[in-house]
Design an enzyme around this catalytic site. Structure first.
Site, PDB file in Angstrom:
ATOM      1  CG  ASP A 200      40.927  48.047  37.907  1.00 27.27           C
ATOM      2  OD1 ASP A 200      40.531  49.217  38.016  1.00 27.27           O
ATOM      3  OD2 ASP A 200      41.805  47.551  38.639  1.00 27.27           O
ATOM      4  CD  GLU A 245      32.979  31.956  21.982  1.00 22.32           C
ATOM      5  OE1 GLU A 245      32.272  31.493  22.908  1.00 22.32           O
ATOM      6  OE2 GLU A 245      34.200  31.766  21.885  1.00 22.32           O
TER       7      GLU A 245
HETATM    8  C1  GLC Z   1      41.718  51.527  38.911  1.00 23.23           C
HETATM    9  C2  GLC Z   1      40.484  51.845  39.712  1.00 23.23           C
HETATM   10  C3  GLC Z   1      40.904  52.307  41.074  1.00 23.23           C
HETATM   11  C4  GLC Z   1      41.690  51.196  41.745  1.00 23.23           C
HETATM   12  C5  GLC Z   1      42.864  50.757  40.886  1.00 23.23           C
HETATM   13  C6  GLC Z   1      43.459  49.468  41.360  1.00 23.23           C
HETATM   14  O1  GLC Z   1      42.494  52.652  38.666  1.00 23.23           O
HETATM   15  O2  GLC Z   1      39.700  52.778  39.036  1.00 23.23           O
HETATM   16  O3  GLC Z   1      39.820  52.690  41.857  1.00 23.23           O
HETATM   17  O4  GLC Z   1      42.161  51.643  42.973  1.00 23.23           O
HETATM   18  O5  GLC Z   1      42.471  50.531  39.553  1.00 23.23           O
HETATM   19  O6  GLC Z   1      42.595  48.398  41.107  1.00 23.23           O
END
Ligand code: GLC
Length: 518
Positions: A200, A245
Site C-alpha cells: 500500500d 529467501e
Molecule cells: C491505498 C488504498 C486505499 C487506502 C489508502 C491509504 O490507496 O488502496 O484504499 O485508503 O491507500 O492506506
C-alpha cells in the site's frame, strides 16, 4: 496453467475482505466466509487472490489503518482462520497475496499511543513524523489525499503528519526500528505461507527531509516531497532479499502512483516484481485512449524486464460498468462495454487484477444513504465527495432479498452497507446456470485464456482498424474491440469468444472478440 514465474501473466482477484462473504453473521465479511466461497474463485478460473487488510484495526479507513500487523481483526476472524484459508486456497491451486500497509499505522497502534503519551522530542515520537511549529500554520502545505491538510496539532504543540486520514499517522522510515519491524512483519506472513504482498502507498514512505512546501518544490522543478523519493528503493531491495529467501516464487506488487522511468525504477531486478498500472481505471470508453494507455504502459515496464499489469476496477474507484454508462440514456451500455473491456485486458501481455463483483457485472451503488457511508473521503469532505463506499457494497451470492447470501440467513446483523434490490437478478446463484450471464462469460474468458496463455508471446502487434476500434495480435490470438456504435468487420480467423452476440461477420458496437488467426 500459467508460465513460470506464476505472477507474470496471472489473473489476480481482489477480495475486499469486509464485503466478500460473512460466515459468522455479524454483517462484515470474514476469512471463514472467503474459505467457504473458494469454489466460486476456482470455478471462475483466477490464479490468485489478493486480500485487502484484515489485520486488527478500528476501520477508520476500511482496515488500511492497522493497529496490529500480526493479528486478524476479531470481526474478520482469527489467525487459525487465516491458516485454514491459505491451506484451502493452496489445495485448490490458488495463490494468496496479502496487503501490507507500511506508510502509516492506525492511531490506535501501540507505537502511536506510546508516542502520544511521550513528550515532544522523545524516541517514541521518532517512529512517526512529528514537527513543532506555530499553532496557526501546519509545518508544510502538504495535503491529505482524503482532503484538508496532512497535519494535525496536539495540545503539547507538536504536529504529526497523516497523508491520509487523521487516524493514519505516517511512519518515519528514516528510523531503523521501523525498517526492522516491517522486515519482521513480512517474515511473519511469509512463514504462514503467503505467496506475495500488495504494498500500500508503496511510493510514499520517505518524505523530503527538509520538509519543503509542495509549492516550493514545484517552483524548483524538484519532484515531489512525498512521492518516490530515492531512499524508498533501498527498502524494497531489502524486502526483495527477504522474499528471495523463501521458496515458491514469492512476489511483491507496489501501489506506486508514478509514471515512465520513475515507475520502472521500482522494477529493477533486485526490487519489486510488479507495480500497478492504473491508467485504464481513469480512461473513458475510447479506442484512442485505450491504445495510448496500453502503448505507454508496455513501454514503461518492458525495458525493465517486467510485464505490465491491468486494472479496470478496484476498491478505490467507481466500478467500470458505471463509468462506461456515459453519456446517460443507453441502458445496458456500461455492462456491454465492461464485458468488451475484459476481453481487451485479458488478451494483453502481463497480468490482470480483477475486482470482486466485476464477474457479476455489478454497477456502482450511487444512492447509499448518508448515514451508511463510512469512507473517510466522504467524512472529511462533509459529504461533498461521495467517496468509495459505492464500490464496496457486499457481494450478492443468492436468494431474493438482503443479505442475498452474503451473511447466513436468519436473524444476523444487516450487511455493513445496504445492498440494492436490483441485485436480486445479479447474484451468483441467478447467473450460475445462465449461459449468457456475465458470470458465465467471465468463466469462459478466463478458461480460454488459460488454455492459450502458453502460446502467446509477451509482445503485441497493433493491426489496422477503423478509428473507433482496436485490433491487436499476440501470436495466434487476435483481439478486436469495437468502441464505436457501428458494427465493424472481423478479420479472417476462427472466432473463439465474443463479449456479446455477433451479426454474422460483423462485430457490433460496444463489444469485443477473440479470434484464432494465422
Ligand atoms: C491505498 C488504498 C486505499 C487506502 C489508502 C491509504 O490507496 O488502496 O484504499 O485508503 O491507500 O492506506
Amino acid at each position: 496453467m500459467t508460465r513460470s514465474p506464476w505472477w507474470r501473466n496471472a489473473v489476480v482477484y481482489e477480495v475486499y475482505v469486509r464485503s466478500f462473504a460473512d460466515a459468522d453473521g455479524d454483517g462484515d465479511g470474514d476469512l471463514r466466509g472467503i474459505t467457504s466461497r473458494l469454489g466460486h474463485l476456482a470455478d471462475l478460473g483466477v490464479d490468485a487472490l489478493w486480500l485487502t487488510p484484515f489485520y486488527r484495526s478500528p476501520l477508520a479507513d476500511g482496515g488500511y489503518d492497522v493497529a496490529d500487523y500480526r493479528d486478524v481483526d476479531p470481526r474478520f476472524g482469527t489467525l487459525t482462520d487465516f491458516d485454514a484459508l491459505i491451506a484451502a486456497a493452496h489445495a485448490r491451486g490458488l495463490r494468496v497475496i496479502v496487503d501490507i500497509v507500511p506508510n502509516h499505522t492506525s492511531d490506535q497502534h501501540p507505537w502511536f499511543q506510546e508516542a502520544l503519551a511521550a513528550p515532544p522530542g522523545s524516541p517514541a515520537r521518532e517512529r512517526y513524523i512529528f514537527r513543532s511549529g506555530p499553532p496557526d500554520r501546519p509545518p508544510t502545505d502538504w495535503p491529505s489525499a482524503f482532503g484538508g491538510p496532512a497535519w494535525r496539532r496536539l495540545p503539547d504543540g507538536d504536529w504529526y503528519l497523516h497523508l491520509y486520514a487523521t487516524e493514519q499517522p505516517d511512519l518515519n522510515w528514516r528510523n531503523p526500528e521501523v525498517r526492522r519491524e516491517f522486515e519482521s512483519i513480512l517474515r511473519f506472513w511469509l512463514d504462514r505461507g503467503v505467496d506475495g504482498f500488495r504494498i500500500d502507498v508503496a511510493g510514499g514512505l520517505f518524505k523530503d527531509p527538509e520538509f519543503a512546501d509542495l509549492g516550493e518544490m514545484a517552483r524548483h522543478g524538484a519532484g515531489s516531497p512525498i512521492h518516490s523519493r530515492p531512499e524508498v528503493h533501498e527498502v524494497y531491495r531489502e524486502w526483495r532479499r527477504i522474499l528471495d529467501e523463501y521458496p515458491g516464487e514469492r512476489m511483491a506488487i507496489g501501489e506506486v502512483w508514478s509514471e515512465g522511468p520513475e515507475l520502472a525504477r521500482y522494477l529493477r531486478s533486485d526490487e519489486l516484481h510488479q507495480v500497478f498500472q492504473f491508467d485504464l481505471q481513469f480512461a473513458s470508453w475510447s479506442a484512442r485512449e485505450f491504445r495510448d494507455i496500453v502503448t505507454a504502459a508496455v513501454a514503461a515496464v518492458v525495458p525493465a524486464g517486467a510485464a505490465p499489469t491491468w486494472v479496470l476496477s478496484s476498491h478505490d474507484v467507481v466500478r467500470h460498468v458505471t463509468r462506461y454508462e456515459q453519456p446517460p440514456g443507453m441502458p445496458g451500455i456500461g455492462l456491454a462495454r465492461a464485458r468488451a473491456a475484459l476481453l481487451c485486458v485479458l488478451a494483453l501481455p502481463g497480468s490482470a487484477y480483477l475486482y470482486q463483483g466485476e464477474e457479476l457485472g455489478l454497477p456502482e451503488v450511487l444512492d447509499l444513504p448518508a448515514d451508511a457511508r463510512q469512507d473517510p473521503i466522504w467524512k472529511r469532505s462533509d459529504g461533498a465527495v461521495l467517496g468509495r463506499d459505492g464500490c464496496r457494497v457486499p457481494l450478492p451470492w443468492g436468494g431474493k432479498k438482503e443479505p442475498y447470501g452474503f451473511s447466513p440467513d436468519g436473524g444476523g446483523a444487516a450487511p455493513w452497507l445496504p445492498m440494492p434490490e436490483e441485485w436480486r437478478s445479479l447474484t451468483v446463484e441467478a447467473q450460475d446456470h445462465e449461459p449468457t450471464s456475465t458470470l458465465a462469460f467471465y468463466r469462459r474468458a478466463l478458461r480460454l485464456r488459460r488454455t492459450l496463455v502458453d502460446e502467446l508471446p509477451e509482445t503485441l502487434t497493433w493491426r489496422d482498424a477503423p478509428p473507433t476500434a482496436l485490433v491487436f495480435q499476440r501470436g495466434p490470438l487476435t483481439c478486436v474491440v469495437n468502441f464505436g456504435d457501428h458494427p465493424v468487420r472481423l478479420p479472417e480467423g476462427e472466432v473463439l469468444l465474443t463479449s456479446g452476440p455477433l451479426y454474422g461477420e460483423l462485430l457490433p458496437g460496444a463489444s469485443a472478440a477473440w479470434l484464432r488467426t494465422a
